[in-house]
Scaffold this motif. Structure first.
Motif, PDB file in Angstrom:
ATOM      1  N   HIS A 251      19.473  -0.847  41.328  1.00 20.02           N
ATOM      2  CA  HIS A 251      20.060  -2.115  41.759  1.00 20.02           C
ATOM      3  C   HIS A 251      21.251  -2.267  41.507  1.00 20.02           C
ATOM      4  O   HIS A 251      21.822  -3.361  41.061  1.00 20.02           O
ATOM      5  CB  HIS A 251      18.907  -3.230  41.135  1.00 20.02           C
ATOM      6  N   ALA A 252      22.165  -1.286  41.784  1.00 17.26           N
ATOM      7  CA  ALA A 252      23.728  -1.464  41.484  1.00 17.26           C
ATOM      8  C   ALA A 252      24.352  -2.680  42.185  1.00 17.26           C
ATOM      9  O   ALA A 252      25.308  -3.225  41.497  1.00 17.26           O
ATOM     10  CB  ALA A 252      24.499  -0.222  41.553  1.00 17.26           C
ATOM     11  N   MET A 253      23.976  -2.886  43.284  1.00 15.25           N
ATOM     12  CA  MET A 253      24.335  -3.772  44.146  1.00 15.25           C
ATOM     13  C   MET A 253      24.109  -5.013  43.610  1.00 15.25           C
ATOM     14  O   MET A 253      24.815  -5.998  43.772  1.00 15.25           O
ATOM     15  CB  MET A 253      23.545  -3.794  45.619  1.00 15.25           C
ATOM     16  N   VAL A 254      22.851  -5.257  42.958  1.00 18.14           N
ATOM     17  CA  VAL A 254      22.470  -6.485  42.391  1.00 18.14           C
ATOM     18  C   VAL A 254      23.424  -6.929  41.080  1.00 18.14           C
ATOM     19  O   VAL A 254      23.922  -7.954  40.972  1.00 18.14           O
ATOM     20  CB  VAL A 254      21.166  -6.723  41.874  1.00 18.14           C
ATOM     21  N   LEU A 255      23.771  -5.651  40.391  1.00 15.04           N
ATOM     22  CA  LEU A 255      24.860  -5.952  39.378  1.00 15.04           C
ATOM     23  C   LEU A 255      26.161  -6.248  39.737  1.00 15.04           C
ATOM     24  O   LEU A 255      26.771  -7.253  39.206  1.00 15.04           O
ATOM     25  CB  LEU A 255      24.788  -4.637  38.643  1.00 15.04           C
ATOM     26  N   ALA A 256      26.681  -5.549  40.926  1.00 11.76           N
ATOM     27  CA  ALA A 256      27.859  -6.072  41.518  1.00 11.76           C
ATOM     28  C   ALA A 256      27.826  -7.638  42.001  1.00 11.76           C
ATOM     29  O   ALA A 256      28.774  -8.269  41.748  1.00 11.76           O
ATOM     30  CB  ALA A 256      28.173  -4.989  42.648  1.00 11.76           C
ATOM     31  N   ARG A 257      26.815  -7.984  42.508  1.00 11.50           N
ATOM     32  CA  ARG A 257      26.595  -9.373  42.965  1.00 11.50           C
ATOM     33  C   ARG A 257      26.675 -10.277  41.899  1.00 11.50           C
ATOM     34  O   ARG A 257      27.282 -11.247  41.957  1.00 11.50           O
ATOM     35  CB  ARG A 257      25.466  -9.468  43.953  1.00 11.50           C
ATOM     36  N   GLY A 258      25.839  -9.961  40.914  1.00  6.73           N
ATOM     37  CA  GLY A 258      25.838 -10.727  39.477  1.00  6.73           C
ATOM     38  C   GLY A 258      27.419 -10.837  38.944  1.00  6.73           C
ATOM     39  O   GLY A 258      27.442 -11.693  38.351  1.00  6.73           O
ATOM     40  N   ALA A 259      27.954  -9.625  39.006  1.00  3.59           N
ATOM     41  CA  ALA A 259      29.369  -9.600  38.189  1.00  3.59           C
ATOM     42  C   ALA A 259      30.058 -10.546  39.101  1.00  3.59           C
ATOM     43  O   ALA A 259      31.048 -11.329  38.477  1.00  3.59           O
ATOM     44  CB  ALA A 259      29.703  -8.331  38.132  1.00  3.59           C
TER      45      ALA A 259
ATOM     46  N   ARG B 133      29.582  -8.187  30.535  1.00  8.17           N
ATOM     47  CA  ARG B 133      28.390  -7.212  30.420  1.00  8.17           C
ATOM     48  C   ARG B 133      28.114  -6.440  31.724  1.00  8.17           C
ATOM     49  O   ARG B 133      27.636  -5.370  31.599  1.00  8.17           O
ATOM     50  CB  ARG B 133      27.211  -7.972  29.758  1.00  8.17           C
ATOM     51  N   LEU B 134      28.097  -7.354  32.584  1.00  7.89           N
ATOM     52  CA  LEU B 134      27.738  -6.525  33.886  1.00  7.89           C
ATOM     53  C   LEU B 134      28.963  -5.516  34.567  1.00  7.89           C
ATOM     54  O   LEU B 134      28.357  -4.465  35.021  1.00  7.89           O
ATOM     55  CB  LEU B 134      27.447  -7.803  34.872  1.00  7.89           C
TER      56      LEU B 134
ATOM     57  N   GLN C  62      21.627  -8.679  29.096  1.00  7.29           N
ATOM     58  CA  GLN C  62      21.353  -8.866  27.622  1.00  7.29           C
ATOM     59  C   GLN C  62      20.970  -7.638  27.072  1.00  7.29           C
ATOM     60  O   GLN C  62      20.968  -7.183  25.777  1.00  7.29           O
ATOM     61  CB  GLN C  62      19.958  -9.712  27.260  1.00  7.29           C
ATOM     62  N   LEU C  63      21.213  -6.439  27.924  1.00  4.82           N
ATOM     63  CA  LEU C  63      20.787  -5.067  27.336  1.00  4.82           C
ATOM     64  C   LEU C  63      21.782  -4.128  27.612  1.00  4.82           C
ATOM     65  O   LEU C  63      21.949  -2.976  27.784  1.00  4.82           O
ATOM     66  CB  LEU C  63      19.723  -4.579  28.225  1.00  4.82           C
ATOM     67  N   ALA C  64      23.268  -4.875  27.688  1.00  5.06           N
ATOM     68  CA  ALA C  64      24.477  -4.212  27.932  1.00  5.06           C
ATOM     69  C   ALA C  64      24.732  -3.210  26.761  1.00  5.06           C
ATOM     70  O   ALA C  64      25.332  -2.166  27.025  1.00  5.06           O
ATOM     71  CB  ALA C  64      25.532  -5.239  27.971  1.00  5.06           C
ATOM     72  N   ALA C  65      24.129  -3.234  25.524  1.00  3.89           N
ATOM     73  CA  ALA C  65      24.287  -2.469  24.584  1.00  3.89           C
ATOM     74  C   ALA C  65      23.720  -0.757  24.783  1.00  3.89           C
ATOM     75  O   ALA C  65      24.074   0.095  24.106  1.00  3.89           O
ATOM     76  CB  ALA C  65      23.756  -2.983  23.360  1.00  3.89           C
ATOM     77  N   LEU C  66      22.934  -0.963  25.784  1.00  2.00           N
ATOM     78  CA  LEU C  66      22.275   0.143  26.157  1.00  2.00           C
ATOM     79  C   LEU C  66      23.144   1.217  27.118  1.00  2.00           C
ATOM     80  O   LEU C  66      22.967   2.097  27.554  1.00  2.00           O
ATOM     81  CB  LEU C  66      21.033  -0.050  27.191  1.00  2.00           C
ATOM     82  N   ALA C  67      24.270   0.581  27.707  1.00  2.88           N
ATOM     83  CA  ALA C  67      25.352   1.048  28.523  1.00  2.88           C
ATOM     84  C   ALA C  67      26.254   1.916  27.671  1.00  2.88           C
ATOM     85  O   ALA C  67      27.493   1.667  27.757  1.00  2.88           O
ATOM     86  CB  ALA C  67      25.846   0.062  29.509  1.00  2.88           C
TER      87      ALA C  67
ATOM     88  N   THR D 119      32.933 -10.202  24.035  1.00  4.40           N
ATOM     89  CA  THR D 119      33.059 -10.108  25.540  1.00  4.40           C
ATOM     90  C   THR D 119      34.593  -9.026  25.468  1.00  4.40           C
ATOM     91  O   THR D 119      34.399  -8.110  26.310  1.00  4.40           O
ATOM     92  CB  THR D 119      33.550 -11.288  26.136  1.00  4.40           C
ATOM     93  N   VAL D 120      35.458  -9.219  24.597  1.00  3.59           N
ATOM     94  CA  VAL D 120      36.458  -7.907  24.529  1.00  3.59           C
ATOM     95  C   VAL D 120      35.769  -6.511  24.225  1.00  3.59           C
ATOM     96  O   VAL D 120      36.097  -5.822  24.944  1.00  3.59           O
ATOM     97  CB  VAL D 120      37.476  -8.470  23.314  1.00  3.59           C
TER      98      VAL D 120
END
Length: 245
Positions: free
Chosen positions: A168-176, A190-191, A148-153, A229-230
């Motif tokens: 926690h990049a590994m958690v992001l990879a897992r979530g993606a 977003r992830l 939900q905070l992807a606009a910060l990236a 999403t695009v």
């Protein structure tokens, strides 16, 4: 009243789709000269819905300039300030508070005459919430919360949310991966965008072994993917192409 509120929501949602499409088109201008926000609101028949769309996209509406390393146009930031006044924090105030912080940080790139103080509406402190809660059985919830905070990236932004993402990049990879397997394309985009942001910032591949590039390419090929999403996928691709945070 309920039907009127629902009609406004539908109008804003349609405007968000339109604005996201305009920003995505502007990203194709690698020089970053195109600005989107003020012209979009100016030509919109429903100004309130257009301002709502600006509020929803937040700093993403300035992505073409930020990715090109150029200051956002003054007319765009003026409209973003108007949108913030028109739609104050409500509902999920924590997410909007972080979006406001990101927008303020982005607007700080605007060139001011020497000695001119930042405008008060763009002096936004970091929210007090703690984004660093990825552990245990809640890793899915944390992935959704950070999405939900992807606009910060975006380039030039850095704060507690970004630091938590790095830790926690590994958690992001897992979530993606989880999102992609469930065909939850908005969440996956977003992830993957966060992972692209981290890669662009120098994160070693071993700390998040999922390469976001093929996933982003896949999302752009999937039929029926919504405009936001695009946009997330295109921003991720630009980050990987060398637009570094």
């Amino acid at each position: 009243m309920g039907s009127s509120t629902e009609s406004v929501r539908q109008d804003v949602a349609a405007a968000v789709t339109a604005l996201a499409g305009r920003v995505t088109e502007a990203l194709a201008d690698v020089r970053g000269t195109a600005h989107v926000v003020a012209p979009f609101v100016e030509i919109s028949e429903d100004k309130v819905a257009a301002l709502g769309a600006v509020r929803v996209l937040g700093a993403d509406a300035l992505a073409p300039a930020l990715l090109a390393g150029t200051p956002p146009a003054a007319a765009d930031t003026d409209v973003m300030a108007e949108a913030a006044r028109c739609f104050p924090l409500a509902g999920n105030g924590e997410v909007l508070a972080w979006h406001d912080w990101a927008t303020a940080e982005a607007v700080a790139r605007q060139q001011h005459p020497p000695g001119r103080a930042p405008r008060p509406e763009w002096t936004v402190p970091e929210p007090a919430s703690d984004p660093d809660q990825p552990g245990g059985p809640d890793w899915r919830e944390w992935s959704v919360a950070l999405s939900q905070l992807a606009a910060l990236a975006l380039p030039g932004l850095d704060g507690p949310v970004h630091q938590a993402a790095r830790r926690h990049a590994m958690v992001l990879a897992r979530g993606a991966c989880w999102a992609a397997m469930r065909r939850d394309y908005p969440l996956a985009a977003r992830l993957a965008r966060w992972l692209a942001f981290l890669r662009a910032g120098g994160l070693p591949p071993g700390e998040a072994p999922l390469d976001p590039a093929p996933l982003l390419d896949h999302l752009l090929l999937v039929g029926g993917v919504e405009a936001r999403t695009v946009l997330d996928a295109r921003i991720g691709k630009r980050l990987l192409a060398g637009d570094r945070p």
